[in-house]
Write a protein that holds these residues in place. Structure first.
Motif, mmCIF file in Angstrom:
data_model
loop_
_atom_site.group_PDB
_atom_site.id
_atom_site.type_symbol
_atom_site.label_atom_id
_atom_site.label_comp_id
_atom_site.label_asym_id
_atom_site.label_seq_id
_atom_site.Cartn_x
_atom_site.Cartn_y
_atom_site.Cartn_z
ATOM 1 N N VAL A 226 -1.518 -38.614 67.486
ATOM 2 C CA VAL A 226 -1.099 -37.308 66.966
ATOM 3 C C VAL A 226 -2.245 -36.789 66.130
ATOM 4 N N THR A 227 -2.840 -35.685 66.565
ATOM 5 C CA THR A 227 -3.981 -35.110 65.875
ATOM 6 C C THR A 227 -3.631 -33.695 65.437
ATOM 7 N N GLN A 228 -3.687 -33.455 64.113
ATOM 8 C CA GLN A 228 -3.436 -32.105 63.618
ATOM 9 C C GLN A 228 -4.753 -31.339 63.667
ATOM 10 N N VAL A 229 -4.709 -30.155 64.271
ATOM 11 C CA VAL A 229 -5.920 -29.360 64.476
ATOM 12 C C VAL A 229 -5.681 -27.918 64.021
ATOM 13 N N SER A 230 -6.761 -27.137 64.036
ATOM 14 C CA SER A 230 -6.667 -25.701 63.734
ATOM 15 C C SER A 230 -6.094 -24.976 64.950
ATOM 16 N N ARG A 231 -5.857 -23.672 64.796
ATOM 17 C CA ARG A 231 -5.362 -22.872 65.924
ATOM 18 C C ARG A 231 -6.369 -22.903 67.076
ATOM 19 N N ALA A 232 -7.654 -22.798 66.745
ATOM 20 C CA ALA A 232 -8.684 -22.828 67.789
ATOM 21 C C ALA A 232 -8.689 -24.176 68.501
ATOM 22 N N GLY A 233 -8.541 -25.273 67.744
ATOM 23 C CA GLY A 233 -8.485 -26.602 68.344
ATOM 24 C C GLY A 233 -7.271 -26.758 69.236
ATOM 25 N N PHE A 234 -6.162 -26.159 68.827
ATOM 26 C CA PHE A 234 -4.923 -26.203 69.617
ATOM 27 C C PHE A 234 -5.107 -25.441 70.926
ATOM 28 N N ASP A 235 -5.605 -24.196 70.813
ATOM 29 C CA ASP A 235 -5.772 -23.368 72.011
ATOM 30 C C ASP A 235 -6.763 -23.988 72.995
ATOM 31 N N GLY A 236 -7.840 -24.581 72.482
ATOM 32 C CA GLY A 236 -8.860 -25.153 73.349
ATOM 33 C C GLY A 236 -8.732 -26.643 73.598
ATOM 34 N N CYS A 237 -7.616 -27.258 73.077
ATOM 35 C CA CYS A 237 -7.425 -28.715 73.209
ATOM 36 C C CYS A 237 -8.680 -29.447 72.734
ATOM 37 N N ASN A 238 -9.138 -29.080 71.542
ATOM 38 C CA ASN A 238 -10.368 -29.644 70.988
ATOM 39 C C ASN A 238 -10.041 -30.371 69.686
ATOM 40 N N ALA A 239 -10.274 -31.678 69.636
ATOM 41 C CA ALA A 239 -9.982 -32.492 68.460
ATOM 42 C C ALA A 239 -11.249 -32.905 67.727
ATOM 43 N N THR A 240 -12.326 -32.114 67.872
ATOM 44 C CA THR A 240 -13.606 -32.478 67.267
ATOM 45 C C THR A 240 -13.546 -32.553 65.749
ATOM 46 N N ASN A 241 -12.920 -31.570 65.101
ATOM 47 C CA ASN A 241 -12.801 -31.553 63.633
ATOM 48 C C ASN A 241 -11.328 -31.561 63.238
ATOM 49 N N PRO A 242 -10.657 -32.703 63.372
ATOM 50 C CA PRO A 242 -9.215 -32.722 63.097
ATOM 51 C C PRO A 242 -8.898 -32.586 61.612
ATOM 52 N N ILE A 243 -7.723 -32.033 61.329
ATOM 53 C CA ILE A 243 -7.210 -31.979 59.955
ATOM 54 C C ILE A 243 -6.717 -33.373 59.574
ATOM 55 N N SER A 244 -6.036 -34.027 60.507
ATOM 56 C CA SER A 244 -5.587 -35.410 60.316
ATOM 57 C C SER A 244 -5.375 -36.029 61.691
ATOM 58 N N GLN A 245 -5.326 -37.367 61.722
ATOM 59 C CA GLN A 245 -5.106 -38.050 62.989
ATOM 60 C C GLN A 245 -4.353 -39.349 62.745
ATOM 61 N N ASN A 246 -3.309 -39.568 63.550
ATOM 62 C CA ASN A 246 -2.521 -40.797 63.494
ATOM 63 C C ASN A 246 -2.607 -41.472 64.850
ATOM 64 N N THR A 247 -3.144 -42.693 64.869
ATOM 65 C CA THR A 247 -3.316 -43.403 66.137
ATOM 66 C C THR A 247 -2.278 -44.505 66.342
ATOM 67 N N ASN A 248 -1.509 -44.831 65.297
ATOM 68 C CA ASN A 248 -0.487 -45.871 65.412
ATOM 69 C C ASN A 248 0.885 -45.233 65.558
ATOM 70 N N GLY A 249 1.596 -45.637 66.601
ATOM 71 C CA GLY A 249 2.921 -45.075 66.816
ATOM 72 C C GLY A 249 4.016 -46.039 66.395
ATOM 73 N N PRO A 250 5.154 -45.518 66.015
ATOM 74 C CA PRO A 250 5.445 -44.103 65.804
ATOM 75 C C PRO A 250 4.782 -43.599 64.525
ATOM 76 N N ALA A 251 4.541 -42.287 64.467
ATOM 77 C CA ALA A 251 3.901 -41.682 63.292
ATOM 78 C C ALA A 251 4.872 -40.723 62.621
ATOM 79 N N ASN A 252 5.036 -40.897 61.314
ATOM 80 C CA ASN A 252 5.870 -39.985 60.520
ATOM 81 C C ASN A 252 4.959 -39.078 59.715
#
Length: 202
Positions: free
Chosen positions: A77-103
């Motif tokens: 789960v990677t939180q991104v900006s609107r531009a990252g969301f629209d372009g499916c780009n996780a280069t500069n994420p706001i946050s990232q959770n790699t272990n599931g489940p993530a709260n």
């Protein structure tokens, strides 16, 4: 003795529940399981509209919790900006959770954007955009009325010798009614209850 200890435990539990109820107020939080029973995965039916349809059925408020259910290593789960969301780009994420489940607790109002950064997943619909509302604030007391002032041109009244002097309470008169705020009484209720219960037990 055992019965007395059980009774004391019950009394303490009741008091704790009463205090928690008063402190809880109206700021309840909601836990949202993203995708409901499907979880956070590549959508099979509905494609990109799967998570937007899920978001439209929910209301999100600051303090709520998003639960992303996925297998560690298969998704993230990677939180991104609107531009990252629209372009499916996780280069500069706001946050990232790699272990599931993530709260994820929603701490700010506004638009929030989440994608899965595993290559190809976001492009086929594993992305979520939500709008988070500010938490409702408790109602505030109405401001006290401000007394109106007489116009400056009006002269002050001069007391005459026939005016009745203002009444002064005597030592024998009863005290005026209490104006203490009702919240003080509510705040002391659990302590009063606990004191009475303990006195009853002993």
């Amino acid at each position: 003795m055992a019965n007395k200890l059980m009774s004391m435990g019950l009394v303490i539990a009741l008091v704790a529940a009463a205090v928690a109820s008063m402190l809880h107020g109206s700021s309840a939080q909601t836990t949202h399981v993203v995708g409901d029973t499907s979880g956070w995965t590549i959508p099979t039916n509905g494609g990109a509209s799967t998570y937007s349809a899920w978001a439209s059925r929910n209301t999100f408020t600051v303090g709520d919790i998003l639960v992303f259910r996925f297998s560690t290593g298969a998704h993230d789960v990677t939180q991104v900006s609107r531009a990252g969301f629209d372009g499916c780009n996780a280069t500069n994420p706001i946050s990232q959770n790699t272990n599931g489940p993530a709260n994820i607790t929603l701490t700010t109002a506004g638009q929030h954007y989440y994608i899965c950064s595993v290559p190809g997943h976001c492009g086929i619909g594993q992305k979520l955009a939500i709008n988070v509302s500010a938490a409702a604030s408790p109602p505030r007391a109405a401001p006290a009325a401000v007394p109106s002032q007489a116009p400056a041109s009006t002269p002050a009244a001069v007391p005459s010798s026939t005016d009745t002097p203002p009444s002064v309470p005597s030592a024998d008169s009863p005290p005026p009614p209490s104006t203490a705020a009702p919240s003080i009484a509510i705040a002391t209720l659990p302590l009063t209850f606990l004191s009475l219960a303990l006195a009853f037990l002993y």
